[in-house]
Design an enzyme around this catalytic site. Sequence first.
Site, short mmCIF file in Angstrom:
data_model
loop_
_atom_site.label_atom_id
_atom_site.label_comp_id
_atom_site.label_asym_id
_atom_site.label_seq_id
_atom_site.Cartn_x
_atom_site.Cartn_y
_atom_site.Cartn_z
CE LYS A 90 -5.92 1.02 -5.91
NZ LYS A 90 -5.24 2.18 -5.29
CD GLU A 112 -9.86 -7.05 -3.78
OE1 GLU A 112 -10.41 -7.81 -4.61
OE2 GLU A 112 -8.87 -6.33 -4.05
CB SER A 378 0.26 6.33 -7.69
OG SER A 378 0.26 6.78 -6.33
C1 LIG Z 1 -4.30 2.10 -4.34
C2 LIG Z 1 -3.29 3.15 -4.53
C3 LIG Z 1 -1.90 2.88 -4.38
C4 LIG Z 1 -1.37 1.58 -3.89
O1 LIG Z 1 -1.63 0.47 -4.71
P1 LIG Z 1 -0.51 -0.18 -5.62
O2 LIG Z 1 -1.14 -1.43 -6.10
O3 LIG Z 1 0.69 -0.41 -4.77
O4 LIG Z 1 -0.23 0.77 -6.72
C5 LIG Z 1 -1.01 3.91 -4.64
N1 LIG Z 1 -1.43 5.14 -5.01
C6 LIG Z 1 -2.74 5.42 -5.17
C7 LIG Z 1 -3.13 6.81 -5.58
C8 LIG Z 1 -3.71 4.46 -4.93
O5 LIG Z 1 -5.00 4.76 -5.09
#
Ligand SMILES: *Cc1c(COP(=O)(O)O)cnc(C)c1O
Length: 393
Positions: A90, A112, A378
């Site tokens: 992010k 948000e 992610s």
């Molecule tokens: C917020 C988040 C997501 C989901 O958000 P996307 O916009 O779909 O990427 C996925 N993995 C992590 C670690 C997150 O913090």
Amino acid sequence: MSKYQVTPDGNYGRYGGAWVPEMLYPNVERLRREYLKILDSDEFKSQYFGLLRDYVGRPTPLTFAKRISEIFGANIYLKREDLAHTGAHKINNALGQVIMAKMMGKDRIIAETGAGQHGVATATACALLGVKCLVYMGSLDIERQAPNVARMKMLGAEVVPATSGNCTLKDATNEALRDWISNPEDTFYVIGSVVGPHPYPDLVARLQSIISEETKRQVREQTDKDLPDYVIACIGGGSNAAGSFYNFLDDESVRLIAVEAAGRGLDSGDTAASIARGTEGIIHGSRTMLMQTDDGQITEPYSISAGLDYPGVGPLHAYLASVGRETVLSATDDEALEAAKLLTLSEGIIPALESSHALAALPKLKFKKDDLVVVTVSGRGDKDMQTYMKRLF
Ligand SMILES: *Cc1c(COP(=O)(O)O)cnc(C)c1O
């Protein structure tokens, strides 16, 4: 240019657009006119790519997962967004939008947040770049996500409780939009995923596309193939998936697999699988697939993973799924927990619960022995330790 690119007025096939109240139109329109020019400017690029390298720690590694590869009978690599500063992808987006805001002369940032991850990333970028930050958050989420609320406050952000509706993400988004309407001159709204009115889905996809830009280069450097056979990512709103897929969209041999959160099961009523179980409608200014009742009331999504329980999905993904360019799978809470356990014990990496959903796709796919598979991790699992302890031990 990719044939899957958004049109100049914000459409991905029949999805997307900018369905905003008239009062918001000037803000959105100014951003639409300027975002591509800013992204392409030397001033933006030197700041953004400089910070990605020296502050975020990019490029993140592409790690060969030897033991997982043996288990699933393919060559499986992990794209390590868990190693980015603040522990997830992010930050790529938050930094980019805050730099853009400053270049547009705006020195007040609003955002948000649901689980607090986007709020923390935005507060981090604002602390680094010296701008004021307000984060709208449902009052129920403030109670549930105390550690992230504390992080945002320590980073100097003001956390504003949203007390309408269910007191969760949807209500925080409404409050943020109201703020933006009242403060059009000095305020920039930093959206956390590939959602919202055009140009946000395209802006966020471009800011996250660094993930696949690096993956593409790393596959060439580290393997004997030019391209992966599969790229797998989880989707909440869809930003890490959009970034992981972006530079492979026109490489049609690369199979793109998006994994939604099935929650307690696709047909349990407790799910966040907006493409598999949603219907078409408009949410947060965009036409896409979302979870709603027959008369159009948005229903509260459910997943064990706070980052995936968003009631819609970015219009890019609704479109890519509808034309067959991405395959949408889902994983239940239990499948994600199993996948987290397996990755941790085989590779020594505790993944975020969101990322565990992407890993849970591995047993659902039929690989050939020399297939090259990239799974985007992610984020890291520190924030989910309470859930892991409760459910796995
Ligand atoms: C917020 C988040 C997501 C989901 O958000 P996307 O916009 O779909 O990427 C996925 N993995 C992590 C670690 C997150 O913090």
